[in-house]
Design a protein around this motif. Structure first.
Motif, PDB file in Angstrom:
ATOM      1  N   VAL A 165      42.740  40.016  35.598  1.00  0.00           N
ATOM      2  CA  VAL A 165      43.120  40.065  37.012  1.00  0.00           C
ATOM      3  C   VAL A 165      44.634  40.075  37.192  1.00  0.00           C
ATOM      4  O   VAL A 165      45.132  40.427  38.264  1.00  0.00           O
ATOM      5  N   ARG A 166      45.370  39.693  36.164  1.00  0.00           N
ATOM      6  CA  ARG A 166      46.826  39.654  36.291  1.00  0.00           C
ATOM      7  C   ARG A 166      47.436  41.053  36.356  1.00  0.00           C
ATOM      8  O   ARG A 166      48.573  41.210  36.803  1.00  0.00           O
ATOM      9  N   ILE A 167      46.692  42.055  35.872  1.00  0.00           N
ATOM     10  CA  ILE A 167      47.219  43.418  35.929  1.00  0.00           C
ATOM     11  C   ILE A 167      46.620  44.198  37.094  1.00  0.00           C
ATOM     12  O   ILE A 167      46.831  45.394  37.219  1.00  0.00           O
ATOM     13  N   VAL A 168      45.858  43.508  37.919  1.00  0.00           N
ATOM     14  CA  VAL A 168      45.269  44.145  39.093  1.00  0.00           C
ATOM     15  C   VAL A 168      46.122  43.792  40.300  1.00  0.00           C
ATOM     16  O   VAL A 168      46.468  42.634  40.509  1.00  0.00           O
ATOM     17  N   ASN A 169      46.462  44.783  41.109  1.00  0.00           N
ATOM     18  CA  ASN A 169      47.274  44.462  42.279  1.00  0.00           C
ATOM     19  C   ASN A 169      46.451  43.634  43.258  1.00  0.00           C
ATOM     20  O   ASN A 169      45.220  43.741  43.302  1.00  0.00           O
ATOM     21  N   PRO A 170      47.103  42.786  44.053  1.00  0.00           N
ATOM     22  CA  PRO A 170      46.386  41.849  44.930  1.00  0.00           C
ATOM     23  C   PRO A 170      45.388  42.514  45.865  1.00  0.00           C
ATOM     24  O   PRO A 170      44.303  41.982  46.103  1.00  0.00           O
ATOM     25  N   ASP A 171      45.741  43.686  46.395  1.00  0.00           N
ATOM     26  CA  ASP A 171      44.853  44.327  47.359  1.00  0.00           C
ATOM     27  C   ASP A 171      43.574  44.839  46.704  1.00  0.00           C
ATOM     28  O   ASP A 171      42.504  44.822  47.315  1.00  0.00           O
ATOM     29  N   THR A 172      43.675  45.289  45.454  1.00  0.00           N
ATOM     30  CA  THR A 172      42.476  45.710  44.731  1.00  0.00           C
ATOM     31  C   THR A 172      41.580  44.513  44.457  1.00  0.00           C
ATOM     32  O   THR A 172      40.352  44.588  44.585  1.00  0.00           O
ATOM     33  N   LEU A 173      42.193  43.391  44.080  1.00  0.00           N
ATOM     34  CA  LEU A 173      41.414  42.177  43.841  1.00  0.00           C
ATOM     35  C   LEU A 173      40.714  41.733  45.120  1.00  0.00           C
ATOM     36  O   LEU A 173      39.531  41.364  45.107  1.00  0.00           O
ATOM     37  N   LEU A 174      41.422  41.786  46.241  1.00  0.00           N
ATOM     38  CA  LEU A 174      40.833  41.364  47.507  1.00  0.00           C
ATOM     39  C   LEU A 174      39.731  42.319  47.953  1.00  0.00           C
ATOM     40  O   LEU A 174      38.753  41.903  48.582  1.00  0.00           O
ATOM     41  N   ASP A 175      39.885  43.595  47.633  1.00  0.00           N
ATOM     42  CA  ASP A 175      38.845  44.576  47.940  1.00  0.00           C
ATOM     43  C   ASP A 175      37.543  44.189  47.250  1.00  0.00           C
ATOM     44  O   ASP A 175      36.463  44.181  47.854  1.00  0.00           O
ATOM     45  N   ASN A 176      37.643  43.847  45.972  1.00  0.00           N
ATOM     46  CA  ASN A 176      36.461  43.425  45.217  1.00  0.00           C
ATOM     47  C   ASN A 176      35.932  42.085  45.708  1.00  0.00           C
ATOM     48  O   ASN A 176      34.723  41.873  45.809  1.00  0.00           O
ATOM     49  N   ALA A 177      36.844  41.174  46.013  1.00  0.00           N
ATOM     50  CA  ALA A 177      36.434  39.852  46.489  1.00  0.00           C
ATOM     51  C   ALA A 177      35.664  39.956  47.796  1.00  0.00           C
ATOM     52  O   ALA A 177      34.666  39.250  48.005  1.00  0.00           O
ATOM     53  N   ALA A 178      36.110  40.836  48.686  1.00  0.00           N
ATOM     54  CA  ALA A 178      35.430  41.006  49.971  1.00  0.00           C
ATOM     55  C   ALA A 178      33.994  41.475  49.769  1.00  0.00           C
ATOM     56  O   ALA A 178      33.060  40.977  50.411  1.00  0.00           O
ATOM     57  N   GLN A 179      33.806  42.422  48.848  1.00  0.00           N
ATOM     58  CA  GLN A 179      32.459  42.926  48.582  1.00  0.00           C
ATOM     59  C   GLN A 179      31.587  41.840  47.945  1.00  0.00           C
ATOM     60  O   GLN A 179      30.399  41.720  48.256  1.00  0.00           O
ATOM     61  N   MET A 180      32.191  41.056  47.060  1.00  0.00           N
ATOM     62  CA  MET A 180      31.460  39.978  46.410  1.00  0.00           C
ATOM     63  C   MET A 180      31.002  38.934  47.429  1.00  0.00           C
ATOM     64  O   MET A 180      29.843  38.503  47.431  1.00  0.00           O
TER      65      MET A 180
END
Length: 246
Positions: free
Chosen positions: A71-86
């Protein structure tokens, strides 16, 4: 795990993706999903989902990817995109998730009795903190309610950590108490043998009978422990969601 970047996609959170896993791993992932999504304010979820449209590249993250250096190489918005779906998946399918967890417990009591609830909670805390940090540093989410919603989310995570630490304390205390009882019983038995030269046939018979009863109750004990593990997780979820929102 590998990170696959695609032009459009969805986070890998569905029941089909865990069907091939062992019952214990299915139970762990479902429990982790529930704790991560537990108590998320609908307004906060709406902010995360509104942010989805701004993500240019989407990455399919598996649940366990959130607790790895990946997750450290994933930009915050991509992480949040996945988190929202989860989170959305967990909220929409909560009843089915709980039913699946209960079914796994009933079918595999010995296996689930050995589940480390605190380890699952620790992973949930890591994931929730990653989500919170990404919200804080996101340049896309710009809403006056963000500070309040983020603070509530962090407070719930702290409460989850407190419950985990309390469970650890309770387990250590129970272990010390049980060992003290065993030690005391052994000493009393030794003293009895020291001062009694005759063999107590009744005592031997009672101990044999007790051993037989304990053996018969072993299955029931594992079932009770498995249900206790499930109850601990649900209590964590309920208490975390019951926190007063400002």
């Amino acid at each position: 795990m590998l990170l696959t970047v695609v032009s459009a996609g969805h986070a890998d959170f569905d029941f089909e993706s865990i069907e091939g896993l062992t019952p214990g791993e299915q139970y762990r992932q479902l429990s982790l999903l529930m704790l991560v999504a537990g108590g998320v304010d609908p307004q906060l979820l709406a902010l995360l989902e509104a942010d989805n449209a701004a993500v240019q590249e989407r990455a399919n993250l598996k649940l366990d990817d959130f607790v790895t250096p990946l997750v450290r190489i994933v930009n915050p918005d991509t992480l949040l995109d996945n988190a929202a779906q989860m989170i959305r998946f967990a909220q929409q399918h909560r009843a089915e998730i709980e039913e699946r967890m209960t079914a796994i417990v009933q079918a595999n009591p010995i296996l689930i009795s050995m589940v480390d609830v605190n380890a699952i909670a620790a992973d949930a805390i890591i994931i929730r903190n990653s989500i919170a940090d990404s919200i804080e540093y996101s340049e896309v989410i710009d809403d006056p309610e963000r500070p309040r919603l983020l603070e509530n989310f962090r407070d719930q995570t702290i409460y989850l950590r407190n419950m985990m630490e309390y469970n650890e304390f309770q387990e250590k205390l129970a272990s010390i108490t049980n060992q003290a009882i065993i030690d005391l019983g052994g000493r009393l038995d030794a003293y009895q043998r020291m001062f009694n030269e005759d063999v107590d046939d009744d005592l031997i018979r009672r101990r044999v009978e007790s051993a037989q009863i304990m053996n018969e109750q072993t299955g029931s004990r594992y079932e009770d422990q498995a249900m206790m593990r499930n109850t601990e997780l649900l209590m964590m979820l309920i208490l975390m969601e019951s926190q007063v929102r400002r």
